[in-house]
Design a protein around this motif. Structure first.
Motif, PDB file in Angstrom:
ATOM      1  N   GLU A  54       0.836  -1.203   0.000  1.00 42.49           N
ATOM      2  CA  GLU A  54       0.000   0.000   0.000  1.00 42.49           C
ATOM      3  C   GLU A  54       0.868   1.250   0.000  1.00 42.49           C
ATOM      4  O   GLU A  54       1.789   1.390   0.816  1.00 42.49           O
ATOM      5  CB  GLU A  54      -0.913   0.013   1.227  1.00 42.49           C
ATOM      6  CG  GLU A  54      -1.828   1.235   1.289  1.00 42.49           C
ATOM      7  CD  GLU A  54      -2.612   1.309   2.582  1.00 42.49           C
ATOM      8  OE1 GLU A  54      -3.474   2.207   2.696  1.00 42.49           O
ATOM      9  OE2 GLU A  54      -2.356   0.490   3.490  1.00 42.49           O
ATOM     10  N   CYS A  55       0.573   2.177  -0.927  1.00 42.04           N
ATOM     11  CA  CYS A  55       1.247   3.469  -0.934  1.00 42.04           C
ATOM     12  C   CYS A  55       0.562   4.371   0.089  1.00 42.04           C
ATOM     13  O   CYS A  55      -0.658   4.580   0.024  1.00 42.04           O
ATOM     14  CB  CYS A  55       1.191   4.106  -2.319  1.00 42.04           C
ATOM     15  SG  CYS A  55       2.138   5.648  -2.448  1.00 42.04           S
ATOM     16  N   VAL A  56       1.335   4.930   1.022  1.00 41.37           N
ATOM     17  CA  VAL A  56       0.756   5.739   2.091  1.00 41.37           C
ATOM     18  C   VAL A  56       1.354   7.146   2.159  1.00 41.37           C
ATOM     19  O   VAL A  56       0.995   7.924   3.041  1.00 41.37           O
ATOM     20  CB  VAL A  56       0.922   5.033   3.451  1.00 41.37           C
ATOM     21  CG1 VAL A  56       0.127   3.738   3.482  1.00 41.37           C
ATOM     22  CG2 VAL A  56       2.397   4.768   3.769  1.00 41.37           C
ATOM     23  N   GLY A  57       2.219   7.473   1.236  1.00 43.90           N
ATOM     24  CA  GLY A  57       2.782   8.819   1.183  1.00 43.90           C
ATOM     25  C   GLY A  57       3.355   9.077  -0.195  1.00 43.90           C
ATOM     26  O   GLY A  57       3.917   8.165  -0.818  1.00 43.90           O
ATOM     27  N   THR A  58       3.216  10.314  -0.686  1.00 40.58           N
ATOM     28  CA  THR A  58       3.669  10.640  -2.044  1.00 40.58           C
ATOM     29  C   THR A  58       4.294  12.025  -2.086  1.00 40.58           C
ATOM     30  O   THR A  58       3.922  12.916  -1.319  1.00 40.58           O
ATOM     31  CB  THR A  58       2.489  10.624  -3.044  1.00 40.58           C
ATOM     32  OG1 THR A  58       1.553  11.657  -2.680  1.00 40.58           O
ATOM     33  CG2 THR A  58       1.777   9.284  -3.055  1.00 40.58           C
ATOM     34  N   ALA A  59       5.222  12.207  -3.012  1.00 41.76           N
ATOM     35  CA  ALA A  59       5.771  13.528  -3.328  1.00 41.76           C
ATOM     36  C   ALA A  59       6.441  13.442  -4.692  1.00 41.76           C
ATOM     37  O   ALA A  59       7.195  12.503  -4.954  1.00 41.76           O
ATOM     38  CB  ALA A  59       6.769  13.993  -2.275  1.00 41.76           C
ATOM     39  N   GLY A  60       6.152  14.408  -5.546  1.00 39.47           N
ATOM     40  CA  GLY A  60       6.763  14.465  -6.871  1.00 39.47           C
ATOM     41  C   GLY A  60       7.502  15.780  -7.064  1.00 39.47           C
ATOM     42  O   GLY A  60       7.369  16.716  -6.265  1.00 39.47           O
ATOM     43  N   ALA A  61       8.288  15.857  -8.139  1.00 39.54           N
ATOM     44  CA  ALA A  61       9.052  17.072  -8.434  1.00 39.54           C
ATOM     45  C   ALA A  61       9.229  17.191  -9.945  1.00 39.54           C
ATOM     46  O   ALA A  61      10.061  16.494 -10.536  1.00 39.54           O
ATOM     47  CB  ALA A  61      10.408  17.052  -7.742  1.00 39.54           C
ATOM     48  N   HIS A  62       8.430  18.061 -10.567  1.00 31.83           N
ATOM     49  CA  HIS A  62       8.583  18.298 -12.003  1.00 31.83           C
ATOM     50  C   HIS A  62       9.889  19.051 -12.277  1.00 31.83           C
ATOM     51  O   HIS A  62      10.335  19.867 -11.456  1.00 31.83           O
ATOM     52  CB  HIS A  62       7.413  19.125 -12.538  1.00 31.83           C
ATOM     53  CG  HIS A  62       6.075  18.469 -12.379  1.00 31.83           C
ATOM     54  ND1 HIS A  62       5.769  17.267 -12.982  1.00 31.83           N
ATOM     55  CD2 HIS A  62       4.970  18.841 -11.684  1.00 31.83           C
ATOM     56  CE1 HIS A  62       4.523  16.936 -12.678  1.00 31.83           C
ATOM     57  NE2 HIS A  62       4.023  17.864 -11.895  1.00 31.83           N
ATOM     58  N   SER A  63      10.484  18.802 -13.408  1.00 26.56           N
ATOM     59  CA  SER A  63      11.698  19.535 -13.801  1.00 26.56           C
ATOM     60  C   SER A  63      11.285  20.757 -14.620  1.00 26.56           C
ATOM     61  O   SER A  63      11.011  20.659 -15.810  1.00 26.56           O
ATOM     62  CB  SER A  63      12.637  18.627 -14.596  1.00 26.56           C
ATOM     63  OG  SER A  63      11.959  17.995 -15.668  1.00 26.56           O
ATOM     64  N   VAL A  79       7.458  21.075  -6.965  1.00 23.22           N
ATOM     65  CA  VAL A  79       7.009  20.068  -6.007  1.00 23.22           C
ATOM     66  C   VAL A  79       5.496  19.894  -6.117  1.00 23.22           C
ATOM     67  O   VAL A  79       4.741  20.871  -6.145  1.00 23.22           O
ATOM     68  CB  VAL A  79       7.415  20.467  -4.579  1.00 23.22           C
ATOM     69  CG1 VAL A  79       6.873  19.483  -3.549  1.00 23.22           C
ATOM     70  CG2 VAL A  79       8.939  20.572  -4.487  1.00 23.22           C
ATOM     71  N   THR A  80       5.060  18.632  -6.155  1.00 20.93           N
ATOM     72  CA  THR A  80       3.655  18.365  -6.442  1.00 20.93           C
ATOM     73  C   THR A  80       3.239  17.029  -5.839  1.00 20.93           C
ATOM     74  O   THR A  80       4.079  16.230  -5.413  1.00 20.93           O
ATOM     75  CB  THR A  80       3.435  18.341  -7.971  1.00 20.93           C
ATOM     76  OG1 THR A  80       2.042  18.232  -8.254  1.00 20.93           O
ATOM     77  CG2 THR A  80       4.161  17.175  -8.626  1.00 20.93           C
ATOM     78  N   MET A  81       1.918  16.792  -5.813  1.00 22.80           N
ATOM     79  CA  MET A  81       1.345  15.500  -5.404  1.00 22.80           C
ATOM     80  C   MET A  81       1.867  15.062  -4.032  1.00 22.80           C
ATOM     81  O   MET A  81       2.170  13.896  -3.810  1.00 22.80           O
ATOM     82  CB  MET A  81       1.670  14.410  -6.441  1.00 22.80           C
ATOM     83  CG  MET A  81       1.217  14.741  -7.846  1.00 22.80           C
ATOM     84  SD  MET A  81      -0.569  14.861  -8.006  1.00 22.80           S
ATOM     85  CE  MET A  81      -0.711  15.250  -9.757  1.00 22.80           C
ATOM     86  N   VAL A  82       1.946  16.017  -3.100  1.00 25.21           N
ATOM     87  CA  VAL A  82       2.409  15.687  -1.754  1.00 25.21           C
ATOM     88  C   VAL A  82       1.209  15.236  -0.919  1.00 25.21           C
ATOM     89  O   VAL A  82       0.222  15.961  -0.793  1.00 25.21           O
ATOM     90  CB  VAL A  82       3.094  16.889  -1.097  1.00 25.21           C
ATOM     91  CG1 VAL A  82       3.549  16.545   0.319  1.00 25.21           C
ATOM     92  CG2 VAL A  82       4.285  17.351  -1.938  1.00 25.21           C
TER      93      VAL A  82
END
Length: 410
Positions: A54-63, A79-82
Motif C-alpha cells: 500500500e502506498c501511504v505517502g507521495t511527493a513528486g518534483a517536475h523539472s 514540487v507536487t502530489m504531496v
C-alpha cells in the motif's frame, strides 16, 4: 515508522496516484486528467512511502524552468502530489519525504524548489516562503464598464476551439512568461494543462471556450472560459468563468475583456487566479463593482542560496552581507556576501564579514521573486537590520518592476 521510502517505478503510478486522490478527498480524477498527470509525472523524480503493497505517502518534483527577476529562466523543482494517508499521520512521513526530496534537488543542481500549498501552514518549517499572490475577481458587468485604450477597435476577436488555437495560445504564453517572475516555462506535454476540460471541473458551466485577439493576422492574445447559465425571476444571471487570459499589448487585452463583458445572458465575470497587478482593475470604470480577494500563490525554497541569488537580476546595485538561518538545509546556513554591480554582474560568496541583514531561508524564499518586500518582512519581525541603511538598499535591489505570479498549478 514502519514503511519503505523509495523512488517511484512506472508500474506503481496507479497506486501512487490513488494515494493522492484519497488524501484530497477520495473523489477520483477524470480519466482524461489521470492520463494527463500520468504523462507529466517523472518517475525518477517522484517518491513514495510504502506500507507493504500500500502506498501511504507521495511527493513528486517536475523539472521546470521558472522566470526570475532579470529575465533568466532558472531550473526549479516543481514540487507536487504531496500527500500522507490519514492512517499514517504524525509518524514523520512528510518530514522524511521533504528531507529526501530536497537532498535530491540539490544533487540535481537545481537551485530552487517551488510549490503551491493546499494549506499555507505546512511548508514553512521546510524553508518554503510565500513568494507570490494571486487575485480572485468577480466583476458585476451590469454596473461596471470599461475605459478602453486607443487601438482597441482595431483588434479583431474571433472564436476558435481550444484545441485548434493551442499552438497560437502557447506562443503568446511563452512570450509573456519570459517577462514575469514566477511563471514556469512550459515543457513539452504541459500544453495539455490549459485545455484539459473534464466535465467534473466545469462547475456546471459549458465546455471550455476560446476567443483569440488578432491584429494584421497575428494572434496577439487569447482567453479561455466557461459560461455558467443561471436565471432569476427578473431575468438572466449567467456568469463567465475565465480560466486563462493573456495578451501582448493593451489594446488586445482590452478587446478580450470587452468581449467577456458583452457575452449574452451573463451579468458577471469571475477569475480564480489573476496577477496582483492585473491591469483590468484600471480598465474598469467602477472598481467598487469588483469583488477582489488576494491569497497566497507560489511558495519558493532556495535549495542553493549562492546559485539562486546569483541567477536572478537586481533592480539596483547592492552589496550586502546576509546571515541566513536554515536548519533544514544546513549547507545554506551562515553569512553570504551578495554583490550586484551596475553592469549586471552578480556574485554571492561565503564570508566572515559582519552580517548586515539576518533572515531565515523561508523569508529569503518569500523575497526571492521580488513581490514580497524585505521592508515588509522586517516590519513583521522576520528580517533584522544589523547595519543602518542595509535594509532600504537591499529591499530596493530585490524588488521587481513586474509583480511575480504563477498562472497555473502543477
Amino acid at each position: 515508522m514502519n514503511t519503505e521510502l523509495r523512488a517511484l517505478s512506472a508500474s506503481e503510478w496507479d497506486a501512487w496516484f490513488g494515494c493522492v486522490e484519497l488524501a484530497f478527498g477520495g473523489v477520483p480524477f477524470s480519466p482524461e486528467s489521470r492520463e494527463m498527470y500520468a504523462s507529466l509525472t517523472e518517475p525518477r523524480r517522484a517518491i513514495g512511502h510504502w506500507d507493504g503493497a500500500e502506498c501511504v505517502g507521495t511527493a513528486g518534483a517536475h523539472s521546470f524552468r521558472v522566470t526570475v527577476p532579470g529575465g533568466a529562466a532558472v531550473p526549479a523543482a516543481g514540487v507536487t502530489m504531496v500527500s500522507v494517508s490519514s492512517t499514517h499521520r504524525r509518524q514523520g512521513l512528510l518530514t522524511s519525504m521533504m528531507r529526501r526530496q530536497l537532498d535530491d534537488v540539490r544533487a540535481w543542481s537545481e537551485p530552487l524548489a517551488m510549490l503551491t500549498a493546499s494549506e499555507p501552514g505546512i511548508y514553512g518549517r521546510f524553508g518554503y516562503g510565500a513568494a507570490t499572490t494571486e487575485t480572485k475577481l468577480r466583476i458585476d458587468t451590469t454596473r461596471a464598464g470599461l475605459a478602453l485604450p486607443p487601438g482597441t477597435d482595431g483588434v479583431r476577436v474571433r472564436r476558435s476551439s481550444p484545441a485548434r488555437a493551442l499552438a497560437a495560445c502557447e506562443a503568446v504564453y511563452a512570450r509573456l512568461a519570459a517577462d514575469r517572475p514566477g511563471t514556469p516555462l512550459r515543457r513539452p506535454g504541459w500544453e495539455q494543462l490549459p485545455v484539459n476540460d473534464p466535465e467534473s471541473a466545469r462547475g456546471g458551466g459549458s465546455p471550455l471556450q476560446c476567443v483569440l485577439a488578432e491584429r494584421d493576422g497575428e494572434v496577439t492574445g487569447y482567453v479561455t472560459f466557461h459560461v455558467r447559465p443561471a436565471w432569476e425571476e427578473a431575468g438572466p444571471r449567467g456568469t463567465v468563468a475565465v480560466r486563462d487570459l493573456a495578451a501582448l499589448d493593451p489594446a488586445s487585452y482590452a478587446a478580450l475583456w470587452r468581449y467577456l463583458f458583452g457575452i449574452d445572458l451573463t451579468t458577471a465575470v469571475e477569475c480564480s487566479n489573476r496577477p496582483p497587478d492585473d491591469a483590468v482593475l484600471r480598465l474598469v470604470t467602477d472598481v467598487r463593482r469588483c469583488e477582489v480577494r488576494v491569497r497566497d500563490g507560489l511558495y519558493v525554497r532556495l535549495v542553493d542560496v549562492a546559485a539562486a541569488l546569483e541567477a536572478r537580476g537586481y533592480r539596483t546595485p547592492v552589496d550586502v552581507v546576509l546571515e541566513v538561518e536554515d536548519a533544514f538545509c544546513p549547507w545554506n546556513e551562515g553569512r553570504w556576501r551578495l554583490t550586484a554591480g551596475a553592469d549586471g554582474t552578480v556574485t554571492c560568496r561565503r564570508t566572515a564579514d559582519e552580517p548586515e541583514l539576518a533572515l531565515s531561508a523561508a523569508d529569503l524564499g518569500a523575497a526571492y521573486l521580488g513581490g514580497v518586500s524585505l521592508t515588509m518582512l522586517a516590519g513583521a519581525g522576520k528580517v533584522r537590520e544589523l547595519r543602518e541603511g542595509a535594509l532600504a538598499s537591499a529591499a530596493l535591489a530585490f524588488s521587481s518592476d513586474v509583480q511575480p505570479w504563477c498562472p497555473h498549478g502543477f
